[in-house]
Design a protein around this motif. Structure first.
Motif, short mmCIF file in Angstrom:
data_model
loop_
_atom_site.label_atom_id
_atom_site.label_comp_id
_atom_site.label_asym_id
_atom_site.label_seq_id
_atom_site.Cartn_x
_atom_site.Cartn_y
_atom_site.Cartn_z
N ALA A 35 1.12 -1.21 -0.42
CA ALA A 35 -0.18 -0.10 -0.36
C ALA A 35 0.86 1.21 -0.16
O ALA A 35 0.48 2.38 0.75
CB ALA A 35 -0.82 -0.14 1.24
N TYR A 36 2.02 1.05 -0.22
CA TYR A 36 3.02 2.59 0.24
C TYR A 36 3.14 3.27 -1.09
O TYR A 36 2.58 3.18 -2.53
CB TYR A 36 4.37 2.03 -0.39
N SER A 62 -1.96 11.96 7.08
CA SER A 62 -3.20 12.12 7.61
C SER A 62 -3.71 10.36 5.87
O SER A 62 -4.57 9.65 5.79
CB SER A 62 -4.16 13.11 7.11
N HIS A 63 -3.30 10.65 4.96
CA HIS A 63 -2.97 10.10 3.47
C HIS A 63 -1.16 8.42 3.88
O HIS A 63 -2.04 7.45 3.03
CB HIS A 63 -2.60 10.47 2.42
N ARG A 64 -1.16 8.22 5.03
CA ARG A 64 0.25 7.09 4.96
C ARG A 64 -0.71 6.05 5.56
O ARG A 64 -1.63 5.67 6.86
CB ARG A 64 0.50 7.50 6.87
N PHE A 65 -0.66 4.39 4.80
CA PHE A 65 -1.07 3.42 4.80
C PHE A 65 -2.83 3.65 5.22
O PHE A 65 -2.85 2.55 5.46
CB PHE A 65 -0.56 2.90 5.37
N ALA A 124 0.87 -2.76 11.61
CA ALA A 124 2.32 -3.55 11.68
C ALA A 124 1.89 -5.24 11.56
O ALA A 124 2.64 -5.94 11.27
CB ALA A 124 3.59 -3.01 12.06
N ALA A 125 1.92 -5.25 13.04
CA ALA A 125 1.91 -6.71 13.56
C ALA A 125 0.92 -7.46 12.48
O ALA A 125 0.94 -8.88 12.21
CB ALA A 125 1.28 -6.56 14.87
#
Length: 392
Positions: A35-36, A62-65, A124-125
């Motif tokens: 999704a990067y 606010s758009h990060r992943f 991430a986990a």
């Protein structure tokens, strides 16, 4: 309303932990995540003209992943490094989608958070097929708790402040042989916080490249700080890339949790105790991160201690832009630096501080809006209903 102090301990010395080369490695790790995408660097040309500067560049995290905040950059990189170390491979060999198959059973990652860091660790986990247990301090918003639980993590709200919650997470992780993923450091716990701060540097690489595409380089870098993990990573990159003497850096914090400001005045780490009661939950931290403190001491130009009303002003300005500028939804911890810039540049009572900072028609000011409306109820209270107005 706000206090500003010049850093008498500036010497421009960079850190081998936070370099352009390290930043490129962290970006390469993030680029392999499905999704990067680089988050936008938004030029607020009309606001810049209104405030009398050449350009205002805002990195909108606010758009990060899809997680509404930047913290996942640090959490994901730290988890990747921990799993690489556990498996005896290099970070470049870690694929988030396949790493779980290399383990006989999932690992458990624990952390304490004011909200965004825990969200990043939980995400991430989950993406790596692992488990997360997240501790939050007293007074944490239900929206943050629900967001973390919806990512599959266990979330426990304590009855104490952030720094004491960190101690609870550390103790519980040790008792259960979990992996602690904390974004502040103490004696004997430095490696993982270093990875987290390095993970944040992906923002800096993106922002610098985007600014160059616009034909600009920052003359002023304004960074918010809690423990200083993000500010140290970002400043470390720019100091190495551009030279710390070639731009001015202002580190800003909530006045009720201004440990970096007080440390900057004294030249050594100073802790702030008590409830640390600020709407800037992600910045309400009382103890500086010893990993990033040296770069802040050596390469910051100024330190600022700022009341909640200032970040509330920043939220309203970003959310209600001048005609022609792009709207940015920025939360309490994200809008602090824009609020500070606005107050300094538009209020006559701060004219002396503005001059000291060298803010003028040649200034290119770069800011990082590190979160969106992560607390939607409070966002509406501030932006819609005018809570915490400077006029009150």
């Amino acid at each position: 309303m706000l206090k500003l102090t010049q850093n008498a301990f500036f010497n421009g010395e960079t850190s081998a932990l936070f370099t352009a080369q390290v930043a490129e490695q962290t970006r390469q790790f993030h680029q392999q995540i499905e999704a990067y995408q680089p988050t936008p660097l938004i030029s607020l040309a009309q606001l810049a003209a209104r405030l009398g500067v050449k350009a205002i560049l805002v990195k909108d995290e606010s758009h990060r992943f899809g997680l509404n905040a930047f913290k996942v950059l640090g959490g994901s990189y730290a988890l990747g490094q921990q799993l690489a170390e556990h498996l005896g491979v290099d970070i470049t060999d870690i694929d988030m989608k396949t790493v779980a198959a290399k383990l006989s059973e999932p690992l458990v990652f624990a952390t304490a958070t004011a909200g965004n860091h825990g969200t990043g660790v939980a995400w991430a986990a989950r993406e790596m097929g692992q488990k997360a247990v997240v501790y939050m301090p007293k007074g944490s918003s239900q929206a943050s708790v629900d967001r973390i639980r919806n990512l599959g993590a266990e979330c426990i709200v304590t009855d104490c402040n952030y720094d004491d919650t960190v101690r609870i997470a550390n103790q519980t992780a040790a008792e259960n042989s979990w992996m602690l993923v904390q974004d502040t450091a103490w004696e004997g716990y430095e490696k993982i916080p270093t990875w987290i701060s390095q993970g944040y540097m992906t923002m800096a690489v993106e922002a610098q490249e985007q600014a160059v595409e616009m034909g600009l380089n920052p003359t002023h870098l304004m960074l918010q700080a809690g423990v200083g993990a993000m500010a140290g990573g970002i400043l470390g990159y720019f100091a190495d890339k551009l030279g710390a003497a070639n731009f001015s850096t202002i580190i800003a914090e909530p006045s009720k949790a201004d440990c970096i400001y007080r440390s900057g005045e004294k030249g050594e780490m100073v802790a702030v105790t008590g409830s640390l009661n600020s709407i800037m939950a992600g910045l309400a931290c009382g103890e500086p991160n010893p990993i990033t403190w040296p770069i802040l001491k050596q390469c910051s130009s100024f330190f600022a201690s700022v009341d909640d009303q200032v970040t509330a002003t920043g939220m309203r300005v970003l959310g209600n832009p001048l005609n022609g500028d792009t709207k940015i939804i920025s939360g309490e911890s994200g809008a602090l630096t824009l609020g500070l810039l606005y107050m300094l540049a538009s209020h006559e009572e701060f004219a002396q501080q503005k001059e000291l900072l060298g803010l003028n028609q040649d200034s290119v000011v770069m800011l990082f809006s590190t979160e969106g409306d992560t607390n939607p109820i409070r966002y509406r209270q501030i932006v819609w209903e005018g809570a915490l107005s400077t006029a009150n």
